[in-house]
Motif scaffolding. Structure first.
Motif, PDB file in Angstrom:
ATOM      1  N   PHE A   1       0.831  -1.198   0.000  1.00 47.99           N
ATOM      2  CA  PHE A   1       0.000   0.000   0.000  1.00 47.99           C
ATOM      3  C   PHE A   1       0.873   1.259   0.000  1.00 47.99           C
ATOM      4  O   PHE A   1       0.428   2.316   0.419  1.00 47.99           O
ATOM      5  CB  PHE A   1      -0.939   0.001   1.220  1.00 47.99           C
TER       6      PHE A   1
ATOM      7  N   SER B   1      -0.727   4.262  -2.014  1.00 46.92           N
ATOM      8  CA  SER B   1      -2.161   4.533  -1.842  1.00 46.92           C
ATOM      9  C   SER B   1      -2.393   5.944  -1.333  1.00 46.92           C
ATOM     10  O   SER B   1      -3.501   6.301  -0.980  1.00 46.92           O
ATOM     11  CB  SER B   1      -2.790   3.514  -0.893  1.00 46.92           C
TER      12      SER B   1
ATOM     13  N   HIS C   1      -2.485   3.623   5.715  1.00 43.76           N
ATOM     14  CA  HIS C   1      -2.404   2.753   4.537  1.00 43.76           C
ATOM     15  C   HIS C   1      -1.050   2.789   3.838  1.00 43.76           C
ATOM     16  O   HIS C   1      -0.878   2.094   2.867  1.00 43.76           O
ATOM     17  CB  HIS C   1      -3.458   3.189   3.505  1.00 43.76           C
TER      18      HIS C   1
ATOM     19  N   GLY D   1      -9.353   3.946  -7.062  1.00 40.72           N
ATOM     20  CA  GLY D   1      -8.005   3.570  -7.442  1.00 40.72           C
ATOM     21  C   GLY D   1      -7.978   2.267  -8.202  1.00 40.72           C
ATOM     22  O   GLY D   1      -8.975   1.855  -8.802  1.00 40.72           O
TER      23      GLY D   1
ATOM     24  N   TYR E   1      -6.111  -1.882  -8.152  1.00 40.67           N
ATOM     25  CA  TYR E   1      -5.285  -2.962  -7.628  1.00 40.67           C
ATOM     26  C   TYR E   1      -4.472  -3.523  -8.788  1.00 40.67           C
ATOM     27  O   TYR E   1      -5.016  -3.796  -9.863  1.00 40.67           O
ATOM     28  CB  TYR E   1      -6.152  -4.110  -7.096  1.00 40.67           C
TER      29      TYR E   1
ATOM     30  N   PHE F   1      -1.927  -1.702  -4.124  1.00 43.38           N
ATOM     31  CA  PHE F   1      -3.096  -0.840  -4.179  1.00 43.38           C
ATOM     32  C   PHE F   1      -2.634   0.592  -4.413  1.00 43.38           C
ATOM     33  O   PHE F   1      -1.769   1.095  -3.697  1.00 43.38           O
ATOM     34  CB  PHE F   1      -3.881  -0.928  -2.869  1.00 43.38           C
ATOM     35  N   VAL F   2      -3.196   1.236  -5.425  1.00 41.17           N
ATOM     36  CA  VAL F   2      -2.879   2.631  -5.730  1.00 41.17           C
ATOM     37  C   VAL F   2      -4.193   3.409  -5.675  1.00 41.17           C
ATOM     38  O   VAL F   2      -5.065   3.227  -6.524  1.00 41.17           O
ATOM     39  CB  VAL F   2      -2.216   2.777  -7.117  1.00 41.17           C
ATOM     40  N   ARG F   3      -4.354   4.234  -4.655  1.00 42.18           N
ATOM     41  CA  ARG F   3      -5.553   5.070  -4.544  1.00 42.18           C
ATOM     42  C   ARG F   3      -5.231   6.396  -5.219  1.00 42.18           C
ATOM     43  O   ARG F   3      -4.263   7.059  -4.896  1.00 42.18           O
ATOM     44  CB  ARG F   3      -5.938   5.296  -3.081  1.00 42.18           C
TER      45      ARG F   3
END
Length: 158
Positions: free
Chosen positions: A44, A47, A59, A126, A128, A146-148
């Motif tokens: 994360f 994120s 996160h 975002g 995944y 995970f990239v928000r």
């Protein structure tokens, strides 16, 4: 692999991600961890949508291992009510036992007053980026990043 085997593998991976989101939202940490290889990398580190996400949602880091990933998620969302939706899977089967995938994500987290979180709700958007591995005939997540890209915070008074 022939085309039918590839389609079956894609379907199994889509069901895997469905089980992942359901276990997360139901707070079933054993079922959540069961979706992962024992050596999963749960990343994360990208994120971030601002300093408030790092400070408030905790996160911005990486954990390794299925049990550690489940414990991190349990700690991060606590007793919050959550709704995670994965959309538009782009899954590529590399061979009989490995695959990659990208999922669009919308998550909503409603915090409890006693959580210490200064907002009532976080809604995030975002992607995944994942690697999958078949272990004993069952597809598992071996790496998830995970990239928000965006988050909306709703204050308690709204």
């Amino acid at each position: 692999m022939d085309d039918v085997q590839r389609l079956v593998a894609v379907y199994q991976i889509e069901k895997l991600k469905s089980r992942y989101f359901r276990a997360l939202d139901m707070k079933d940490w054993a079922a959540f961890a069961a979706n992962f290889t024992e050596d999963i990398v749960f990343d994360f580190t990208e994120s971030d949508t601002g300093d408030d996400v790092d400070k408030l949602v905790r996160h911005i880091y990486q954990v390794d291992g299925a049990a550690a990933a489940a414990e991190w998620a349990r700690t991060a969302i606590g007793n919050a009510t959550t709704s995670h939706h994965g959309h538009m899977p782009d899954i590529e089967i590399l061979d009989e036992d490995t695959a990659t995938g990208i999922w669009s994500l919308n998550d909503q987290i409603w915090f409890t007053k006693d959580s210490g979180f200064p907002y009532a709700k976080l809604e995030g958007y975002g992607h995944y980026y994942e690697d999958y591995r078949r272990v004993d005939g069952v597809w598992k997540v071996a790496r998830t990043k995970f990239v928000r890209h965006h988050a909306i915070f709703t204050p308690w008074d709204q």
